[in-house]
Every structure is written in structure tokens, then in C-alpha cells.
Design an enzyme around this catalytic site. Structure first.
Site, PDB file in Angstrom:
ATOM      1  N   ASN A  23       0.687  -1.229   0.132  1.00  0.00           N
ATOM      2  CA  ASN A  23       0.281   0.049   0.037  1.00  0.00           C
ATOM      3  C   ASN A  23       0.745   1.856  -0.205  1.00  0.00           C
ATOM      4  OD1 ASN A  23      -2.337  -1.703  -0.324  1.00  0.00           O
ATOM      5  ND2 ASN A  23      -2.691  -1.479   2.161  1.00  0.00           N
ATOM      6  N   ARG A  94      -7.978  -0.164  -6.863  1.00  0.00           N
ATOM      7  CA  ARG A  94      -8.828   1.062  -6.074  1.00  0.00           C
ATOM      8  C   ARG A  94      -7.248   2.429  -6.053  1.00  0.00           C
ATOM      9  NH1 ARG A  94     -13.498   1.739  -4.518  1.00  0.00           N
ATOM     10  NH2 ARG A  94     -12.642   3.668  -2.875  1.00  0.00           N
ATOM     11  N   ARG A 123     -17.139   1.822  -0.683  1.00  0.00           N
ATOM     12  CA  ARG A 123     -15.706   2.158  -0.827  1.00  0.00           C
ATOM     13  C   ARG A 123     -16.279   3.728  -1.747  1.00  0.00           C
ATOM     14  NH1 ARG A 123     -10.555  -2.128  -0.760  1.00  0.00           N
ATOM     15  NH2 ARG A 123      -9.414  -0.091  -0.515  1.00  0.00           N
ATOM     16  N   VAL A 125     -15.240   7.170  -2.947  1.00  0.00           N
ATOM     17  CA  VAL A 125     -14.420   8.547  -3.126  1.00  0.00           C
ATOM     18  C   VAL A 125     -14.797  10.569  -2.748  1.00  0.00           C
ATOM     19  CG1 VAL A 125     -13.753   7.207  -4.680  1.00  0.00           C
ATOM     20  CG2 VAL A 125     -15.320   8.443  -5.653  1.00  0.00           C
ATOM     21  N   LEU A 127     -15.248  11.751  -0.370  1.00  0.00           N
ATOM     22  CA  LEU A 127     -14.094  12.506   0.673  1.00  0.00           C
ATOM     23  C   LEU A 127     -13.018  12.807   0.315  1.00  0.00           C
ATOM     24  CD1 LEU A 127     -13.505  10.874   4.104  1.00  0.00           C
ATOM     25  CD2 LEU A 127     -15.572  12.348   3.491  1.00  0.00           C
TER      26      LEU A 127
HETATM   27  C1  UD1 Z   1      -6.939   2.160   2.699  1.00  0.00           C
HETATM   28  C2  UD1 Z   1      -5.647   0.796   1.975  1.00  0.00           C
HETATM   29  C3  UD1 Z   1      -6.792  -0.538   2.180  1.00  0.00           C
HETATM   30  C4  UD1 Z   1      -7.357  -0.304   4.240  1.00  0.00           C
HETATM   31  C5  UD1 Z   1      -7.990   0.535   4.412  1.00  0.00           C
HETATM   32  C6  UD1 Z   1      -8.168   1.172   5.782  1.00  0.00           C
HETATM   33  C7  UD1 Z   1      -4.688   1.061  -0.075  1.00  0.00           C
HETATM   34  C8  UD1 Z   1      -4.102   1.127  -1.484  1.00  0.00           C
HETATM   35  N1  UD1 Z   1      -5.756   0.227   1.135  1.00  0.00           N
HETATM   36  O1  UD1 Z   1      -8.154   2.126   1.555  1.00  0.00           O
HETATM   37  O2  UD1 Z   1      -5.761  -1.896   2.326  1.00  0.00           O
HETATM   38  O3  UD1 Z   1      -8.188  -1.757   4.453  1.00  0.00           O
HETATM   39  O4  UD1 Z   1      -6.791   2.066   3.917  1.00  0.00           O
HETATM   40  O5  UD1 Z   1      -7.192   0.890   6.638  1.00  0.00           O
HETATM   41  O6  UD1 Z   1      -4.035   1.811   0.717  1.00  0.00           O
HETATM   42  N2  UD1 Z   1     -14.623   6.375   2.006  1.00  0.00           N
HETATM   43  C9  UD1 Z   1     -15.666   7.530   2.713  1.00  0.00           C
HETATM   44  N3  UD1 Z   1     -15.307   8.223   1.319  1.00  0.00           N
HETATM   45  C10 UD1 Z   1     -14.345   8.830   0.499  1.00  0.00           C
HETATM   46  C11 UD1 Z   1     -12.796   7.157   1.310  1.00  0.00           C
HETATM   47  C12 UD1 Z   1     -13.166   6.411   2.417  1.00  0.00           C
HETATM   48  O7  UD1 Z   1     -16.880   6.792   2.860  1.00  0.00           O
HETATM   49  O8  UD1 Z   1     -14.016   9.090  -0.494  1.00  0.00           O
HETATM   50  C13 UD1 Z   1     -14.523   5.361   3.685  1.00  0.00           C
HETATM   51  C14 UD1 Z   1     -14.798   4.169   2.799  1.00  0.00           C
HETATM   52  O9  UD1 Z   1     -15.846   3.367   2.449  1.00  0.00           O
HETATM   53  C15 UD1 Z   1     -14.111   3.073   4.682  1.00  0.00           C
HETATM   54  C16 UD1 Z   1     -13.934   4.020   4.720  1.00  0.00           C
HETATM   55  O10 UD1 Z   1     -13.964   5.477   4.712  1.00  0.00           O
HETATM   56  O11 UD1 Z   1     -15.670   2.645   5.218  1.00  0.00           O
HETATM   57  C17 UD1 Z   1     -12.280   3.866   4.891  1.00  0.00           C
HETATM   58  O12 UD1 Z   1     -11.658   3.992   4.462  1.00  0.00           O
HETATM   59  P1  UD1 Z   1     -10.047   4.421   3.247  1.00  0.00           P
HETATM   60  O13 UD1 Z   1      -9.621   4.487   4.452  1.00  0.00           O
HETATM   61  O14 UD1 Z   1      -9.959   5.334   2.964  1.00  0.00           O
HETATM   62  O15 UD1 Z   1      -9.463   2.917   2.721  1.00  0.00           O
HETATM   63  P2  UD1 Z   1      -9.168   3.126   2.290  1.00  0.00           P
HETATM   64  O16 UD1 Z   1      -7.616   4.593   1.300  1.00  0.00           O
HETATM   65  O17 UD1 Z   1      -9.267   2.348   0.263  1.00  0.00           O
END
Ligand code: UD1
Length: 431
Positions: A23, A94, A123, A125, A127
Site C-alpha cells: 500500500n 482502487r 468504498r 470517494v 472525501l
Molecule cells: C486503504 C488501504 C486498505 C485498508 C484501508 C483502511 C490502500 C491501497 N488501501 O484503503 O488496504 O483496508 O485503507 O485501513 O492503501 N470512505 C468514504 N469516503 C471516501 C473515502 C473513504 O466514506 O471518500 C470510507 C470507506 O468506505 C471506508 C472508510 O472510509 O469505510 C475507510 O476507507 P479508507 O481509509 O479511505 O480506505 P482506502 O484508502 O480505500
């Protein structure tokens, strides 16, 4: 499609080298888009996710060369020739959505496919987009693509996230490095991956304070330059292989492992009855007694218990003495390994985001299938402790995130092999 066959074989013993963090490396690769000079990454893991992102960066005009058997990657984004990150690649990975911030900051325009859902949840986007809008970008959604524009560049701003998002923090951080003025990111992710990214950006000339805390301040600069940066060890691979001796017994030394990457996880393992000793360049892990004890788990952003180790810890709890309650708070659909573990004799009751796991003395091997990376590896861990043969199908998930998993586990005495085409019952190991 290939399968992996594991035959439960008692205690493990030996050493496993921990690779560079997938990651972290993915985000560092996208950072190369911010500079017109080469970024050299060392300790790069050899994984299919890395190859996928490489293809995306090349499609944007970034030249990528691999040296020293793929361990060193030189990324040169002297000229960006395309602003468009295609759906065909973004849907596979992603993390490729994280080209959005750097591309926009460097060129004033980015067109990036929405990634769509994935096995572990929607998941969103929103934010990521909110953060870039705060920095002055105009965002529209057209035919499945995000169009982000900032013809006169981005401007520093206050970005306050309502919940912690690793990806959105990193997109905002990268974009802010080239914005005019100062950006403050509140409720920022504190993950080691984000800290390592900030360190690399700092070495490229960015001015960043507070990475690793909930508030990051970025003073924008006019340009970034090249550097050489070593990718940190993969804490999720480390945690996964710490489960191996905990579930199968024995003692394994994880080379390159550092406790600080996984403090909360280590505390849970210790509570379960696993001994962890840190040396200057490794973690030694040994199970006390015949079975671990049940421990409750609630996943949380760093420094909490990582969601990416929940499935592997659940496999361990399936063989624990007592009942553990596991709460998943990050992703809404992340218990898909549970029905497969149940096929191996586990006792698990899933209700919404909570799984109640009652340990059994012994799991039994079975043909199983997984839907995501961490779920797949949890089945491999369960197979190490199961009686008989476990055949895990769809191993392409594993190849996305675990480098040479069979070789690493074979080296500590596990019976594991990959079968081309996924034919069960063809193990070369005597039964
Ligand atoms: C990253 C990691 C993944 C890990 C996750 C949580 C990478 C490539 N992947 O994923 O392996 O499981 O962190 O530690 O680094 N959310 C929203 N809106 C947004 C963005 C996120 O609602 O715009 C929510 C997501 O749906 C989820 C939570 O926030 O429920 C955390 O997600 P996020 O920390 O963004 O995960 P990733 O960055 O996708």
C-alpha cells in the site's frame, strides 16, 4: 485458475523475510507524477498490484524502469502526456484513484475513472473529491469519470475530514504540496503508509509538518524534485505471518519486522498467549501452549487494530479457547471469509458488523474460495492449522498482495503448493 493446497502439518520453524509495503509503494509511485525529475524507489515488492499501477502511470506518460530484479523502480514523469486514468485499470486497482491529486496538482487537470464498488464494500470517494474542491478544484462527474480542473492551480485550504480515510488523506496531501499557500488537513490518517509518503514528499522538496498526527500542515511549493526513497516493510504481510506460528505452533522470525508498525495487533496477539520478542531487525513470534485464548477485536484506523488483519485474526480465533467478539468498523462487508472458515469446521455467527467466534480444538481441511486479498490469506492461515488438505481457489487475489507466499511458508516447514488450473487432490505431499 490456480489454486493453493495446504496440508496442516504442525509447528513451524524458521525465518521469513518481510517485503516492502504494497500500500505504501502504490502511493509512493503516484507521487512520482508530482515531479519532473525521477523518483527512485527501493525495496519495491514484486506484486501484481504494483504491475497494474505501473501500467496506469505509463499510460499517463510516466516512464518506469525496474532494476535489481524488480526491487528498484525508477519513475520519471518528465512529461505528462495524458490526463486520463482509464476505467479498465482503475476498476482493477482502487489505489489508482490516488493519481487524481498528483495529476491535478501538477497539470491543472485530471480525468480519473470512478473505481466502482469492490468485494469489501461500496468504498466511496466523496472525501477525496471534497478535499480537492476545498483546494479550489472544479469537479464534475461525466460518464463514470471524475473530471477535476484547476486551470490556475490549487490554493491552500483547511480540509477537515468527517471520518478518517487513508486514501483521501493521501490524495489531499499530495495535491497540497504544489498548492499556493498553506493547507491544514484535520482528522488525517495516521497510518505508517501515510507517514512514509510524507517523508518521501519531504525528500522531494515538499514542506510538510505533523504527518503521523491527526493534523497535517502543508506549505505549498512551486515544484518538487527527484529523490531516492526506501519503501517501509509491509506491516500487513508482517501481521499475517505473525499469525502463522500462532495458529500452527512453533517459532518464526520475521526479518525486517518492527513492532511499532503494529502495536495494537501485537498487544492482541500477546493477550491471546503469543510471545513476541523484538530484535534490532526482526520480530520473533512463538505460541505458548497448545491453543491460544479468545480475545475480542474492534478494527479502527491506525493506531488501532487494522481492518486488513481482521480476517487473519479471525482464522486464529477459530482455534482459540473460548469465544471472541470481532467488530469490523471500517468496511461494511468484510466478513466474507466467515462462511469459508465455517466450511472448515469453524463456529462463527455473523450479525451485521459483528462476528462471534467460538474456538474449536481443530479445523478440518476443505475446498474453499475467497473474494478478496486478506480473506484469501486468512484461509491459508486456517489451512496451516487444519487436519488434512485445504484447497484455496482464486489465488490471483493473493498474488496482488503477497510476494512468494508459498516459498515463504515452505521455508518455515509448511506444506503448501500451487496447483495450475486448480485441480484439488493432487498434492505432492504424502497424506
Ligand atoms: C486503504 C488501504 C486498505 C485498508 C484501508 C483502511 C490502500 C491501497 N488501501 O484503503 O488496504 O483496508 O485503507 O485501513 O492503501 N470512505 C468514504 N469516503 C471516501 C473515502 C473513504 O466514506 O471518500 C470510507 C470507506 O468506505 C471506508 C472508510 O472510509 O469505510 C475507510 O476507507 P479508507 O481509509 O479511505 O480506505 P482506502 O484508502 O480505500
Amino acid at each position: 485458475m490456480d489454486s493453493i493446497i495446504i496440508t496442516g502439518n504442525g509447528p513451524l520453524s524458521g525465518r521469513i523475510p518481510i517485503s516492502g509495503a504494497k500500500n505504501t509503494c502504490l502511493k509512493l509511485m503516484t507521487a512520482a507524477l508530482l515531479a519532473d525529475e525521477p523518483l527512485t524507489l527501493t525495496n519495491v515488492p514484486r506484486l501484481s498490484d504494483i504491475t497494474t499501477l505501473r501500467a496506469l502511470l505509463e499510460s499517463l506518460g510516466c516512464e518506469v524502469a525496474l532494476l535489481r530484479e524488480g526491487r528498484v523502480m525508477v519513475l520519471s514523469a518528465r512529461q505528462i502526456t495524458s490526463h486520463r486514468a482509464d476505467y479498465q485499470i482503475v476498476r482493477k486497482l482502487r489505489a489508482s484513484f490516488n493519481v487524481l491529486g498528483p495529476l491535478l496538482a501538477r497539470t491543472g487537470e485530471a480525468i480519473v475513472s470512478l473505481p466502482g464498488g469492490c468485494a469489501i464494500g461500496a468504498r466511496r470517494v466523496d472525501l477525496h473529491l471534497m478535499a480537492l474542491e476545498r483546494l479550489g478544484a472544479t469537479i464534475t462527474l461525466e460518464q463514470g469519470y471524475v473530471h477535476a480542473r484547476a486551470a490556475h492551480g490549487l490554493s491552500g485550504a483547511m480540509i477537515e475530514f468527517p471520518l478518517v480515510s487513508v486514501g483521501a488523506t493521501e490524495n489531499a496531501l499530495m495535491a497540497a504540496t504544489l498548492a499556493k499557500g498553506t493547507t491544514v488537513i484535520r482528522n488525517a490518517a495516521r497510518e505508517p503508509d501515510t507517514v512514509d509518503l510524507a517523508k518521501c514528499l519531504g525528500a522531494m522538496g515538499a514542506q510538510i509538518e505533523g504527518a503521523g498526527s491527526a493534523e497535517i500542515t502543508v506549505h505549498g511549493v512551486a515544484r518538487l524534485h527527484g529523490t531516492t526513497h526506501e519503501v517501509i516493510p509491509d506491516r500487513i504481510e508482517l501481521g499475517t505471518f505473525m499469525i502463522a506460528p500462532a495458529i500452527a505452533g512453533g517459532e518464526v522470525e520475521l526479518m525486517g519486522g518492527k513492532r511499532a508498525l503494529l502495536e495494537a495487533f501485537c498487544q492482541h496477539l500477546e493477550e491471546a498467549g503469543v510471545e513476541i520478542a523484538e530484535t534490532h531487525n526482526s520480530l520473533r513470534v512463538r505460541r505458548r501452549g497448545n491453543r491460544v485464548r479468545a480475545v475480542d477485536v474492534t478494527t479502527a484506523p491506525f493506531p488501532g487494530f487494522p481492518t486488513d488483519l481482521q480476517a487473519q485474526f479471525m482464522a486464529l480465533m477459530c482455534t482459540a479457547e473460548g469465544t471472541s467478539v470481532m467488530e469490523e468498523t471500517i468496511f461494511e462487508n468484510r466478513f466474507m471469509h466467515a462462511p469459508e472458515l465455517i466450511r472448515m469446521g469453524a463456529r462463527i455467527d455473523v450479525r451485521g458488523g459483528t462476528a462471534t467466534v467460538t474456538g474449536v480444538p481443530r479445523l478440518t481441511g476443505a475446498p474453499v474460495m475467497a473474494t478478496d486479498l486478506r480473506a484469501s490469506v486468512s484461509l491459508i492461515m486456517a489451512g496451516l492449522a487444519a487436519e488434512g488438505e485445504t484447497c484455496v481457489a482464486r489465488v490471483y487475489h493473493l498474488d496482488r498482495g503477497y510476494e512468494q507466499i508459498e516459498q515463504k511458508l515452505l521455508a518455515v516447514g509448511a506444506r503448501i503448493e500451487r496447483v495450475k488450473g486448480g485441480v484439488a487432490g493432487t498434492s505432492r505431499f504424502p497424506r
